[in-house]
Each structure stands twice: as structure tokens, then as C-alpha cells.
Write a protein that holds these residues in place. Structure first.
Motif, PDB file in Angstrom:
ATOM      1  N   THR A 114       0.852  -1.181   0.000  1.00 36.22           N
ATOM      2  CA  THR A 114       0.000   0.000   0.000  1.00 36.22           C
ATOM      3  C   THR A 114       0.894   1.239   0.000  1.00 36.22           C
ATOM      4  N   ILE A 115       0.510   2.238  -0.778  1.00 32.72           N
ATOM      5  CA  ILE A 115       1.195   3.527  -0.756  1.00 32.72           C
ATOM      6  C   ILE A 115       0.165   4.585  -0.377  1.00 32.72           C
ATOM      7  N   PHE A 116       0.495   5.366   0.639  1.00 31.13           N
ATOM      8  CA  PHE A 116      -0.344   6.472   1.098  1.00 31.13           C
ATOM      9  C   PHE A 116       0.321   7.784   0.701  1.00 31.13           C
ATOM     10  N   LEU A 117      -0.484   8.801   0.443  1.00 28.27           N
ATOM     11  CA  LEU A 117       0.018  10.136   0.117  1.00 28.27           C
ATOM     12  C   LEU A 117      -0.455  11.115   1.175  1.00 28.27           C
ATOM     13  N   ARG A 118       0.468  11.916   1.678  1.00 23.98           N
ATOM     14  CA  ARG A 118       0.140  12.987   2.623  1.00 23.98           C
ATOM     15  C   ARG A 118       0.389  14.321   1.931  1.00 23.98           C
ATOM     16  N   GLU A 119      -0.734  15.025   1.674  1.00 23.49           N
ATOM     17  CA  GLU A 119      -0.632  16.371   1.125  1.00 23.49           C
ATOM     18  C   GLU A 119      -0.982  17.362   2.223  1.00 23.49           C
ATOM     19  N   PRO A 120      -0.465  18.520   2.288  1.00 16.45           N
ATOM     20  CA  PRO A 120       0.305  19.233   1.277  1.00 16.45           C
ATOM     21  C   PRO A 120       1.812  18.961   1.357  1.00 16.45           C
ATOM     22  N   GLU A 121       2.251  18.130   2.298  1.00 16.90           N
ATOM     23  CA  GLU A 121       3.683  17.859   2.432  1.00 16.90           C
ATOM     24  C   GLU A 121       4.236  17.034   1.270  1.00 16.90           C
ATOM     25  N   ASN A 122       3.334  16.364   0.554  1.00 14.44           N
ATOM     26  CA  ASN A 122       3.703  15.523  -0.590  1.00 14.44           C
ATOM     27  C   ASN A 122       4.674  14.411  -0.202  1.00 14.44           C
ATOM     28  N   LEU A 123       4.313  13.719   0.872  1.00 10.60           N
ATOM     29  CA  LEU A 123       5.075  12.564   1.330  1.00 10.60           C
ATOM     30  C   LEU A 123       4.315  11.297   0.970  1.00 10.60           C
ATOM     31  N   LEU A 124       5.047  10.326   0.462  1.00 13.53           N
ATOM     32  CA  LEU A 124       4.492   9.008   0.205  1.00 13.53           C
ATOM     33  C   LEU A 124       4.955   8.083   1.324  1.00 13.53           C
ATOM     34  N   PHE A 125       4.031   7.328   1.882  1.00 15.63           N
ATOM     35  CA  PHE A 125       4.366   6.300   2.859  1.00 15.63           C
ATOM     36  C   PHE A 125       4.014   4.966   2.239  1.00 15.63           C
ATOM     37  N   GLY A 126       4.987   4.098   2.110  1.00 15.28           N
ATOM     38  CA  GLY A 126       4.752   2.776   1.551  1.00 15.28           C
ATOM     39  C   GLY A 126       4.837   1.718   2.633  1.00 15.28           C
ATOM     40  N   TYR A 127       3.970   0.731   2.527  1.00 13.02           N
ATOM     41  CA  TYR A 127       3.956  -0.398   3.461  1.00 13.02           C
ATOM     42  C   TYR A 127       3.780  -1.676   2.658  1.00 13.02           C
ATOM     43  N   TYR A 128       4.536  -2.702   2.990  1.00  9.59           N
ATOM     44  CA  TYR A 128       4.299  -4.022   2.422  1.00  9.59           C
ATOM     45  C   TYR A 128       4.794  -5.090   3.375  1.00  9.59           C
ATOM     46  N   GLU A 129       4.344  -6.294   3.108  1.00  6.92           N
ATOM     47  CA  GLU A 129       4.778  -7.451   3.877  1.00  6.92           C
ATOM     48  C   GLU A 129       5.617  -8.332   2.963  1.00  6.92           C
ATOM     49  N   TYR A 130       6.794  -8.712   3.441  1.00  7.88           N
ATOM     50  CA  TYR A 130       7.681  -9.575   2.682  1.00  7.88           C
ATOM     51  C   TYR A 130       7.556 -10.996   3.216  1.00  7.88           C
ATOM     52  N   HIS A 131       7.198 -11.925   2.327  1.00  9.86           N
ATOM     53  CA  HIS A 131       6.941 -13.309   2.719  1.00  9.86           C
ATOM     54  C   HIS A 131       7.990 -14.289   2.203  1.00  9.86           C
ATOM     55  N   GLY A 132       9.111 -13.812   1.745  1.00 10.51           N
ATOM     56  CA  GLY A 132      10.147 -14.684   1.204  1.00 10.51           C
ATOM     57  C   GLY A 132      11.211 -15.025   2.230  1.00 10.51           C
ATOM     58  N   SER A 133      12.271 -15.648   1.741  1.00 12.26           N
ATOM     59  CA  SER A 133      13.378 -16.047   2.621  1.00 12.26           C
ATOM     60  C   SER A 133      14.704 -15.380   2.253  1.00 12.26           C
TER      61      SER A 133
END
Length: 109
Positions: free
Chosen positions: A42-61
Motif C-alpha cells: 500500500t502507498i499512502f500520500l500525505r498532502e500538502p507535504e507531498n510525502l508518500l508512505f509505503g507499506y508491504y509485507e515480505y513473505h520470502g526467505s
């Protein structure tokens, strides 16, 4: 499973373009993310600061190998050719980072 959080700026004049790109992510990119063991991205955007926050889950080894596979993929390089001009990485990011990785300090299931 590892939970990953990261932050990146987006150029003010490119916010609309970035939103348009991510409203219709190419199927090849979605498939690549899955092959590289990434889930719940998921990528979230915070305006007016124009910051992207990305979140993910890694399921590998082997995170490093999966990230190298992703970076080497020609379709992903093409995707990045559209996304990277929109982005403004943080000056405080670690060497070698584009998205600045974040430390998890709390999680509730």
C-alpha cells in the motif's frame, strides 16, 4: 514475514501523474511484486507535504535476492522510468536507498 515501511517525497507538480500511474498499475508489475514475495503493498500520500508512505509485507526467505530480481526486471525498469521522475527522495535517506526505510516501533494484529 517482515513488515516494511518506507517514505519518499513526490514532486508537487507530479502528484496528479503519480496518482494516475498508481490508479492503473501494470499487470506485469503486480505479478512481479507477487513473484518477489511482496504482499499487502500500500502507498499512502500525505498532502500538502507531498510525502508518500509505503507499506508491504515480505513473505520470502531472501530479501536481497528478491529485490535484485525486481530491480533487474526490464518491465519494472520501464515502470520506474515513469515513476522516478515524480519522486523526490529524502536527503536523510541511507546510502543506496531511494525510498527511506523506516523502523517499526509498534504493531497490533
Amino acid at each position: 514475514m517482515q513488515r516494511m515501511g518506507m517514505v519518499l517525497g513526490v514532486k508537487p507538480d507530479m502528484v496528479a501523474t503519480y496518482k494516475e500511474l498508481h490508479a492503473a498499475v501494470w499487470p506485469e508489475i503486480l505479478a512481479l511484486l507477487t513473484r518477489c514475495n511482496i504482499r499487502n503493498y500500500t502507498i499512502f500520500l500525505r498532502e500538502p507535504e507531498n510525502l508518500l508512505f509505503g507499506y508491504y509485507e515480505y513473505h520470502g526467505s531472501d530479501y536481497e535476492a528478491d529485490m535484485a530480481l525486481m530491480a533487474a526486471d526490464p518491465k519494472n525498469q520501464e515502470w520506474w522510468s515513469f515513476c522516478i521522475p515524480c519522486q523526490a527522495p529524502l536527503e536523510t535517506r541511507a546510502e543506496g536507498e531511494w525510498w527511506a526505510m523506516m523502523e517499526p516501533v509498534f504493531h497490533m494484529e
